[in-house]
Design a protein around this motif. Structure first.
Motif, PDB file in Angstrom:
ATOM      1  N   TYR A 214       1.125  -1.400   0.143  1.00 57.87           N
ATOM      2  CA  TYR A 214       0.129  -0.271  -0.183  1.00 57.87           C
ATOM      3  C   TYR A 214       1.132   1.125   0.201  1.00 57.87           C
ATOM      4  N   ASN A 215       2.007   1.500   0.728  1.00 61.56           N
ATOM      5  CA  ASN A 215       2.958   2.429   0.810  1.00 61.56           C
ATOM      6  C   ASN A 215       3.481   2.251  -0.412  1.00 61.56           C
ATOM      7  N   ALA A 216       4.234   1.424  -0.820  1.00 61.58           N
ATOM      8  CA  ALA A 216       4.850   1.910  -2.027  1.00 61.58           C
ATOM      9  C   ALA A 216       3.762   2.099  -3.036  1.00 61.58           C
ATOM     10  N   VAL A 217       2.665   1.813  -3.340  1.00 65.61           N
ATOM     11  CA  VAL A 217       1.313   2.304  -4.156  1.00 65.61           C
ATOM     12  C   VAL A 217       1.730   3.609  -4.291  1.00 65.61           C
ATOM     13  N   ALA A 218       1.301   3.941  -2.945  1.00 63.38           N
ATOM     14  CA  ALA A 218       0.963   5.287  -2.717  1.00 63.38           C
ATOM     15  C   ALA A 218       2.159   6.324  -3.130  1.00 63.38           C
ATOM     16  N   ILE A 219       3.695   5.788  -2.899  1.00 56.70           N
ATOM     17  CA  ILE A 219       4.389   6.733  -2.623  1.00 56.70           C
ATOM     18  C   ILE A 219       4.744   6.951  -4.386  1.00 56.70           C
ATOM     19  N   LEU A 220       4.713   5.951  -5.055  1.00 63.08           N
ATOM     20  CA  LEU A 220       5.248   5.527  -6.289  1.00 63.08           C
ATOM     21  C   LEU A 220       3.717   6.659  -7.487  1.00 63.08           C
ATOM     22  N   THR A 221       2.253   6.155  -7.013  1.00 61.76           N
ATOM     23  CA  THR A 221       1.674   7.382  -8.019  1.00 61.76           C
ATOM     24  C   THR A 221       1.544   8.194  -7.594  1.00 61.76           C
ATOM     25  N   LEU A 222       2.229   8.879  -6.595  1.00 61.02           N
ATOM     26  CA  LEU A 222       2.327   9.716  -5.948  1.00 61.02           C
ATOM     27  C   LEU A 222       3.659  10.655  -6.919  1.00 61.02           C
ATOM     28  N   GLY A 223       4.621  10.123  -6.795  1.00 60.66           N
ATOM     29  CA  GLY A 223       5.713  10.553  -8.211  1.00 60.66           C
ATOM     30  C   GLY A 223       5.321  10.829  -9.074  1.00 60.66           C
ATOM     31  N   ALA A 224       4.161  10.155  -9.057  1.00 61.35           N
ATOM     32  CA  ALA A 224       3.345   9.807 -11.334  1.00 61.35           C
ATOM     33  C   ALA A 224       2.761  11.426 -11.169  1.00 61.35           C
ATOM     34  N   GLY A 225       2.132  11.761  -9.913  1.00 65.04           N
ATOM     35  CA  GLY A 225       0.838  12.737  -9.973  1.00 65.04           C
ATOM     36  C   GLY A 225       1.490  13.403 -10.367  1.00 65.04           C
ATOM     37  N   PHE A 226       3.180  13.757  -9.718  1.00 60.68           N
ATOM     38  CA  PHE A 226       4.113  15.165  -9.926  1.00 60.68           C
ATOM     39  C   PHE A 226       4.411  15.213 -10.974  1.00 60.68           C
ATOM     40  N   LEU A 227       5.048  14.422 -11.721  1.00 58.24           N
ATOM     41  CA  LEU A 227       5.188  14.175 -12.255  1.00 58.24           C
ATOM     42  C   LEU A 227       4.846  14.918 -13.678  1.00 58.24           C
ATOM     43  N   TRP A 228       3.858  14.080 -13.352  1.00 61.42           N
ATOM     44  CA  TRP A 228       2.532  14.315 -14.611  1.00 61.42           C
ATOM     45  C   TRP A 228       2.049  16.080 -14.402  1.00 61.42           C
ATOM     46  N   GLN A 229       2.087  16.350 -13.051  1.00 57.54           N
ATOM     47  CA  GLN A 229       1.663  18.427 -12.645  1.00 57.54           C
ATOM     48  C   GLN A 229       3.532  19.240 -13.338  1.00 57.54           C
ATOM     49  N   ARG A 230       4.081  18.581 -13.045  1.00 58.61           N
ATOM     50  CA  ARG A 230       5.161  19.539 -13.071  1.00 58.61           C
ATOM     51  C   ARG A 230       5.011  19.817 -14.802  1.00 58.61           C
ATOM     52  N   GLN A 231       4.627  18.400 -16.324  1.00 62.16           N
ATOM     53  CA  GLN A 231       4.663  18.360 -17.260  1.00 62.16           C
ATOM     54  C   GLN A 231       3.939  19.823 -17.743  1.00 62.16           C
ATOM     55  N   LEU A 232       2.484  20.225 -16.991  1.00 66.11           N
ATOM     56  CA  LEU A 232       1.669  20.790 -17.607  1.00 66.11           C
ATOM     57  C   LEU A 232       1.860  22.088 -17.385  1.00 66.11           C
ATOM     58  N   ALA A 233       2.643  22.630 -16.363  1.00 67.20           N
ATOM     59  CA  ALA A 233       2.971  24.252 -16.283  1.00 67.20           C
ATOM     60  C   ALA A 233       1.781  24.999 -16.012  1.00 67.20           C
ATOM     61  N   ILE A 234       1.240  24.892 -15.009  1.00 66.95           N
ATOM     62  CA  ILE A 234      -0.298  25.652 -15.142  1.00 66.95           C
ATOM     63  C   ILE A 234       0.307  26.648 -14.458  1.00 66.95           C
ATOM     64  N   GLN A 235      -0.589  28.012 -14.851  1.00 65.66           N
ATOM     65  CA  GLN A 235       0.054  29.258 -14.380  1.00 65.66           C
ATOM     66  C   GLN A 235      -0.490  29.171 -12.939  1.00 65.66           C
ATOM     67  N   SER A 236      -0.445  30.001 -11.874  1.00 68.09           N
ATOM     68  CA  SER A 236      -0.573  30.249 -10.662  1.00 68.09           C
ATOM     69  C   SER A 236      -1.862  31.311 -10.667  1.00 68.09           C
ATOM     70  N   PRO A 237      -2.571  31.108  -9.884  1.00 68.39           N
ATOM     71  CA  PRO A 237      -3.875  32.117 -10.175  1.00 68.39           C
ATOM     72  C   PRO A 237      -3.833  32.953  -8.850  1.00 68.39           C
ATOM     73  N   LEU A 238      -2.475  32.823  -7.919  1.00 69.75           N
ATOM     74  CA  LEU A 238      -2.605  34.265  -7.350  1.00 69.75           C
ATOM     75  C   LEU A 238      -1.145  34.656  -7.606  1.00 69.75           C
ATOM     76  N   GLU A 239      -1.436  36.223  -7.465  1.00 69.21           N
ATOM     77  CA  GLU A 239       0.166  36.859  -7.706  1.00 69.21           C
ATOM     78  C   GLU A 239       0.713  37.041  -5.999  1.00 69.21           C
ATOM     79  N   LEU A 240       1.924  36.327  -6.211  1.00 67.93           N
ATOM     80  CA  LEU A 240       2.259  36.830  -4.408  1.00 67.93           C
ATOM     81  C   LEU A 240       3.463  37.064  -4.762  1.00 67.93           C
ATOM     82  N   PRO A 241       3.949  37.911  -3.288  1.00 71.89           N
ATOM     83  CA  PRO A 241       4.392  38.738  -2.728  1.00 71.89           C
ATOM     84  C   PRO A 241       5.899  37.721  -2.697  1.00 71.89           C
TER      85      PRO A 241
END
Length: 198
Positions: free
Chosen positions: A50-77
């Motif tokens: 269960y932990n191994a699946v959670a870590i691998l799928t979390l990593g895959a999700g972050f890789l996909w997220q990084r590829q998409l490069a969606i702009q931030s909805p907020l302008e932060l200081p």
């Protein structure tokens, strides 16, 4: 908002919703019972898998997220990353404190899990909040957005926070089944996710 950006947002939201749906399915008692009815010897390795699946799928999700490069909805200081880093540090300290109430080998899946009849732990950080790991996670999630304020991180944090509330409610049902009236009394005394508030 252009159509490509819209579909990036939708696809990323579906990835994270799917991640948490899989997490809930694998954590559900009904799923574990069905799986162990077919493969009884797998019980010793379930938590580790269960932990191994959670870590691998979390990593895959972050890789996909990084590829998409969606702009931030907020302008932060520019200095907001310092506040985010401080929140991650606070969350990490809280996480370490919270972990003292758990058997880390069992948590990681290296020891066999305890079965019903265990004692409800209400000391340490559990005296302040019923789900201290999730409380620490809230600090880390909010800090992560301030450190990396992208649209992808905003989606991940928002879905994660929603899931924390839903997942906590499901987990509480299991805890009531396991500890009965003792847990119900604990619920009345200690807040669920944020001390004194919620």
């Amino acid at each position: 908002m252009e159509i490509i950006e819209f579909w990036k947002i939708v696809s990323l939201a579906l990835i994270w919703i799917g991640y948490y749906a899989l997490h809930s399915l694998l954590a559900s008692t009904a799923f574990k019972r069905r799986l162990l009815a077919k493969w009884p010897n797998f019980g010793r390795h379930y938590r580790l898998t269960y932990n191994a699946v959670a870590i691998l799928t979390l990593g895959a999700g972050f890789l996909w997220q990084r590829q998409l490069a969606i702009q931030s909805p907020l302008e932060l200081p520019a200095w907001s990353w310092m506040m985010g880093a401080a929140m991650i540090l606070v969350g990490s300290v809280l996480m370490k404190w919270a972990m003292r109430g758990y058997n880390l080998r069992e948590f990681a899946g290296l020891d066999s899990p305890r079965h019903s009849g265990g004692k409800l732990y209400t000391g340490g950080m559990n005296a302040w909040v019923r789900h201290p790991l999730y409380f620490a996670g809230i600090w880390i999630l909010m800090g992560a957005y301030l450190v990396r304020p992208s649209g992808g991180m905003a989606i991940f944090v928002a879905i994660s926070l929603i899931y924390l509330i839903i997942g906590t409610k499901w987990e509480e049902r299991k805890l009531i089944d396991e500890f009965g009236d003792e847990y119900l009394q604990y619920q009345r005394k200690v807040k669920m996710l944020i001390p004194y508030i919620f």
